[in-house]
Design a protein around this motif. Structure first.
Motif, PDB file in Angstrom:
ATOM      1  N   GLU A   1     -12.998  -1.550   6.182  1.00 33.05           N
ATOM      2  CA  GLU A   1     -11.729  -1.838   6.843  1.00 33.05           C
ATOM      3  C   GLU A   1     -10.620  -0.991   6.218  1.00 33.05           C
ATOM      4  O   GLU A   1     -10.693  -0.625   5.053  1.00 33.05           O
ATOM      5  CB  GLU A   1     -11.373  -3.321   6.708  1.00 33.05           C
ATOM      6  CG  GLU A   1     -11.236  -3.801   5.269  1.00 33.05           C
ATOM      7  CD  GLU A   1     -10.986  -5.290   5.155  1.00 33.05           C
ATOM      8  OE1 GLU A   1     -10.966  -5.988   6.171  1.00 33.05           O
ATOM      9  OE2 GLU A   1     -10.821  -5.756   4.026  1.00 33.05           O
ATOM     10  N   ALA A   2      -9.605  -0.695   7.013  1.00 32.55           N
ATOM     11  CA  ALA A   2      -8.498   0.096   6.508  1.00 32.55           C
ATOM     12  C   ALA A   2      -7.723  -0.728   5.497  1.00 32.55           C
ATOM     13  O   ALA A   2      -7.627  -1.951   5.589  1.00 32.55           O
ATOM     14  CB  ALA A   2      -7.598   0.502   7.670  1.00 32.55           C
ATOM     15  N   GLY A   3      -7.130  -0.034   4.512  1.00 35.66           N
ATOM     16  CA  GLY A   3      -6.369  -0.720   3.496  1.00 35.66           C
ATOM     17  C   GLY A   3      -4.941  -0.965   3.930  1.00 35.66           C
ATOM     18  O   GLY A   3      -4.556  -0.725   5.075  1.00 35.66           O
ATOM     19  N   VAL A   4      -4.151  -1.434   2.987  1.00 33.23           N
ATOM     20  CA  VAL A   4      -2.730  -1.651   3.236  1.00 33.23           C
ATOM     21  C   VAL A   4      -2.049  -0.282   3.321  1.00 33.23           C
ATOM     22  O   VAL A   4      -2.260   0.578   2.460  1.00 33.23           O
ATOM     23  CB  VAL A   4      -2.103  -2.484   2.107  1.00 33.23           C
ATOM     24  CG1 VAL A   4      -0.606  -2.626   2.320  1.00 33.23           C
ATOM     25  CG2 VAL A   4      -2.782  -3.848   2.017  1.00 33.23           C
ATOM     26  N   VAL A   5      -1.250  -0.116   4.349  1.00 35.22           N
ATOM     27  CA  VAL A   5      -0.567   1.159   4.566  1.00 35.22           C
ATOM     28  C   VAL A   5       0.920   0.988   4.284  1.00 35.22           C
ATOM     29  O   VAL A   5       1.533   0.011   4.741  1.00 35.22           O
ATOM     30  CB  VAL A   5      -0.771   1.653   6.012  1.00 35.22           C
ATOM     31  CG1 VAL A   5      -0.029   2.967   6.239  1.00 35.22           C
ATOM     32  CG2 VAL A   5      -2.260   1.819   6.305  1.00 35.22           C
ATOM     33  N   GLN A   6       1.469   1.918   3.555  1.00 36.80           N
ATOM     34  CA  GLN A   6       2.897   1.895   3.272  1.00 36.80           C
ATOM     35  C   GLN A   6       3.492   3.262   3.580  1.00 36.80           C
ATOM     36  O   GLN A   6       2.850   4.293   3.386  1.00 36.80           O
ATOM     37  CB  GLN A   6       3.176   1.562   1.804  1.00 36.80           C
ATOM     38  CG  GLN A   6       2.904   0.126   1.430  1.00 36.80           C
ATOM     39  CD  GLN A   6       3.375  -0.183   0.030  1.00 36.80           C
ATOM     40  OE1 GLN A   6       2.566  -0.401  -0.864  1.00 36.80           O
ATOM     41  NE2 GLN A   6       4.696  -0.207  -0.168  1.00 36.80           N
ATOM     42  N   SER A   7       4.739   3.231   4.010  1.00 40.63           N
ATOM     43  CA  SER A   7       5.483   4.483   4.164  1.00 40.63           C
ATOM     44  C   SER A   7       6.965   4.223   3.951  1.00 40.63           C
ATOM     45  O   SER A   7       7.442   3.107   4.158  1.00 40.63           O
ATOM     46  CB  SER A   7       5.245   5.089   5.561  1.00 40.63           C
ATOM     47  OG  SER A   7       5.848   4.282   6.551  1.00 40.63           O
ATOM     48  N   PRO A   8       7.711   5.232   3.489  1.00 42.41           N
ATOM     49  CA  PRO A   8       7.171   6.509   3.015  1.00 42.41           C
ATOM     50  C   PRO A   8       6.502   6.342   1.653  1.00 42.41           C
ATOM     51  O   PRO A   8       6.604   5.288   1.044  1.00 42.41           O
ATOM     52  CB  PRO A   8       8.436   7.371   2.910  1.00 42.41           C
ATOM     53  CG  PRO A   8       9.520   6.395   2.553  1.00 42.41           C
ATOM     54  CD  PRO A   8       9.178   5.136   3.311  1.00 42.41           C
ATOM     55  N   ARG A   9       5.826   7.349   1.180  1.00 37.70           N
ATOM     56  CA  ARG A   9       5.234   7.297  -0.153  1.00 37.70           C
ATOM     57  C   ARG A   9       6.269   7.587  -1.227  1.00 37.70           C
ATOM     58  O   ARG A   9       6.180   7.069  -2.339  1.00 37.70           O
ATOM     59  CB  ARG A   9       4.084   8.282  -0.245  1.00 37.70           C
ATOM     60  CG  ARG A   9       2.885   7.948   0.636  1.00 37.70           C
ATOM     61  CD  ARG A   9       2.175   6.668   0.146  1.00 37.70           C
ATOM     62  NE  ARG A   9       1.884   6.721  -1.268  1.00 37.70           N
ATOM     63  CZ  ARG A   9       0.827   7.320  -1.799  1.00 37.70           C
ATOM     64  NH1 ARG A   9      -0.048   7.919  -1.016  1.00 37.70           N
ATOM     65  NH2 ARG A   9       0.643   7.318  -3.097  1.00 37.70           N
ATOM     66  N   TYR A  10       7.204   8.434  -0.891  1.00 33.58           N
ATOM     67  CA  TYR A  10       8.261   8.802  -1.831  1.00 33.58           C
ATOM     68  C   TYR A  10       9.587   8.832  -1.083  1.00 33.58           C
ATOM     69  O   TYR A  10       9.643   9.194   0.088  1.00 33.58           O
ATOM     70  CB  TYR A  10       8.003  10.187  -2.441  1.00 33.58           C
ATOM     71  CG  TYR A  10       6.661  10.325  -3.090  1.00 33.58           C
ATOM     72  CD1 TYR A  10       5.562  10.770  -2.357  1.00 33.58           C
ATOM     73  CD2 TYR A  10       6.476   9.989  -4.424  1.00 33.58           C
ATOM     74  CE1 TYR A  10       4.308  10.879  -2.950  1.00 33.58           C
ATOM     75  CE2 TYR A  10       5.225  10.102  -5.024  1.00 33.58           C
ATOM     76  CZ  TYR A  10       4.153  10.537  -4.272  1.00 33.58           C
ATOM     77  OH  TYR A  10       2.919  10.647  -4.854  1.00 33.58           O
ATOM     78  N   LYS A  11      10.651   8.441  -1.812  1.00 33.33           N
ATOM     79  CA  LYS A  11      11.974   8.485  -1.216  1.00 33.33           C
ATOM     80  C   LYS A  11      12.990   8.754  -2.300  1.00 33.33           C
ATOM     81  O   LYS A  11      12.995   8.081  -3.347  1.00 33.33           O
ATOM     82  CB  LYS A  11      12.273   7.144  -0.524  1.00 33.33           C
ATOM     83  CG  LYS A  11      13.531   7.145   0.313  1.00 33.33           C
ATOM     84  CD  LYS A  11      13.324   7.920   1.593  1.00 33.33           C
ATOM     85  CE  LYS A  11      14.551   7.858   2.477  1.00 33.33           C
ATOM     86  NZ  LYS A  11      14.393   8.644   3.724  1.00 33.33           N
ATOM     87  N   ILE A  12      13.840   9.752  -2.034  1.00 31.03           N
ATOM     88  CA  ILE A  12      14.935  10.056  -2.949  1.00 31.03           C
ATOM     89  C   ILE A  12      16.229   9.904  -2.170  1.00 31.03           C
ATOM     90  O   ILE A  12      16.395  10.525  -1.117  1.00 31.03           O
ATOM     91  CB  ILE A  12      14.826  11.491  -3.509  1.00 31.03           C
ATOM     92  CG1 ILE A  12      13.500  11.677  -4.244  1.00 31.03           C
ATOM     93  CG2 ILE A  12      15.994  11.799  -4.435  1.00 31.03           C
ATOM     94  CD1 ILE A  12      13.246  13.104  -4.706  1.00 31.03           C
ATOM     95  N   ILE A  13      17.120   9.083  -2.686  1.00 29.31           N
ATOM     96  CA  ILE A  13      18.393   8.849  -2.012  1.00 29.31           C
ATOM     97  C   ILE A  13      19.511   8.843  -3.044  1.00 29.31           C
ATOM     98  O   ILE A  13      19.269   8.714  -4.246  1.00 29.31           O
ATOM     99  CB  ILE A  13      18.407   7.520  -1.230  1.00 29.31           C
ATOM    100  CG1 ILE A  13      18.178   6.340  -2.187  1.00 29.31           C
ATOM    101  CG2 ILE A  13      17.384   7.535  -0.112  1.00 29.31           C
ATOM    102  CD1 ILE A  13      18.372   4.988  -1.531  1.00 29.31           C
ATOM    103  N   GLU A  14      20.722   8.953  -2.546  1.00 30.42           N
ATOM    104  CA  GLU A  14      21.874   8.819  -3.424  1.00 30.42           C
ATOM    105  C   GLU A  14      22.295   7.360  -3.456  1.00 30.42           C
ATOM    106  O   GLU A  14      22.084   6.606  -2.488  1.00 30.42           O
ATOM    107  CB  GLU A  14      23.013   9.709  -2.933  1.00 30.42           C
ATOM    108  CG  GLU A  14      22.687  11.200  -3.059  1.00 30.42           C
ATOM    109  CD  GLU A  14      23.871  12.065  -2.718  1.00 30.42           C
ATOM    110  OE1 GLU A  14      23.828  13.265  -3.031  1.00 30.42           O
ATOM    111  OE2 GLU A  14      24.841  11.550  -2.130  1.00 30.42           O
TER     112      GLU A  14
END
Lengths: 115, 116
Positions: free
Chosen positions: B1-14
């Motif tokens: 079965e497919a695993g847990v999916v998350q997005s985005p993997r990386y995020k850079i913000i001010e």
């Protein structure tokens, strides 16, 4: 509140040496779970222990649940470089003797293995 | 079965900017968790959903964090406005039933947030 503590925080071993991490809870646990997190990865479930004094083995890994169900240990025999990572124990959060539906994680033991 | 999916993997913000994370749990899993993991620490629960209902959000800083799980499947976690101290890994996990601490939790890869 409930606390789950792990020692040691860090462990450096030579490949082939044994490794043990210890987990202690401030309250009695209905079960304890162990997770492994590789560097840059996410926690992956290893095992769950439920019974007092229970011992379970997975190849070179031996997991033990204390008689009082307040402590646990993970022992790795003859470590390999693939064992590198952080090992977390986790137990159900409790308050007033009631077990709540969430896990409290220890801070983890970081294992490094030198080839 | 497919695993847990998350997005985005990386995020850079001010700092002071908003940010949102998305999670798709394992199919059929009723309980969904959002955790915060700081460097060198274990995951700390932010919020737990049983189906659509948030049953434990005591650790969620509600002045700036919000979450939702519409239709009891996907979930989003939002921070507005983000602060420097929010830099961490945000992990989503799911479990099959609703026994919470008694069940195996399956973690997604996490979203690594850096607030500048």
């Amino acid at each position: 509140g409930q606390q789950v503590m792990q020692i040691p925080q860090y462990q450096h071993v030579q490949e082939g040496e044994d490794f043990t991490t210890y987990c202690n809870s401030s309250t009695t646990l209905s079960n304890i779970q162990w997770y492994k997190q590789r560097p840059g990865g996410h926690p992956v479930f290893l095992i769950q222990l439920v019974k007092s004094g229970e011992v379970k083995k997975q190849k070179r890994l031996t997991f033990q649940f204390g008689e009082a169900k307040k402590n646990s240990s993970l022992h790795i025999t003859a470590t390999q470089t693939t064992d590198v990572g952080t090992y977390f124990c986790a137990g159900p959060s409790t308050a007033g003797g009631t077990s709540y539906g969430k896990l409290t994680f220890g801070q983890g033991t970081i294992l490094t293995v030198h080839p | 079965e497919a695993g847990v999916v998350q997005s985005p993997r990386y995020k850079i913000i001010e700092k002071k900017q908003p940010v949102a994370f998305w999670c798709n749990p394992i199919s059929g899993h009723n309980t969904l968790y959002w955790y915060l993991q700081n460097l060198g620490q274990g995951p700390e629960l932010l919020i737990r959903y049983e189906n659509e209902e948030a049953v434990d959000d005591s650790q969620l800083p509600k002045d700036r964090f919000s979450a939702e799980r519409l239709k009891g499947v996907d979930s989003t976690l939002k921070i507005q406005p983000a602060e420097l101290g929010d830099s961490a890994v945000y992990l989503c996990a799911s479990s099959r039933g609703t026994s919470g601490g008694q069940e195996t939790q399956y973690f997604g890869p996490g979203t690594r947030l850096l607030v500048l």
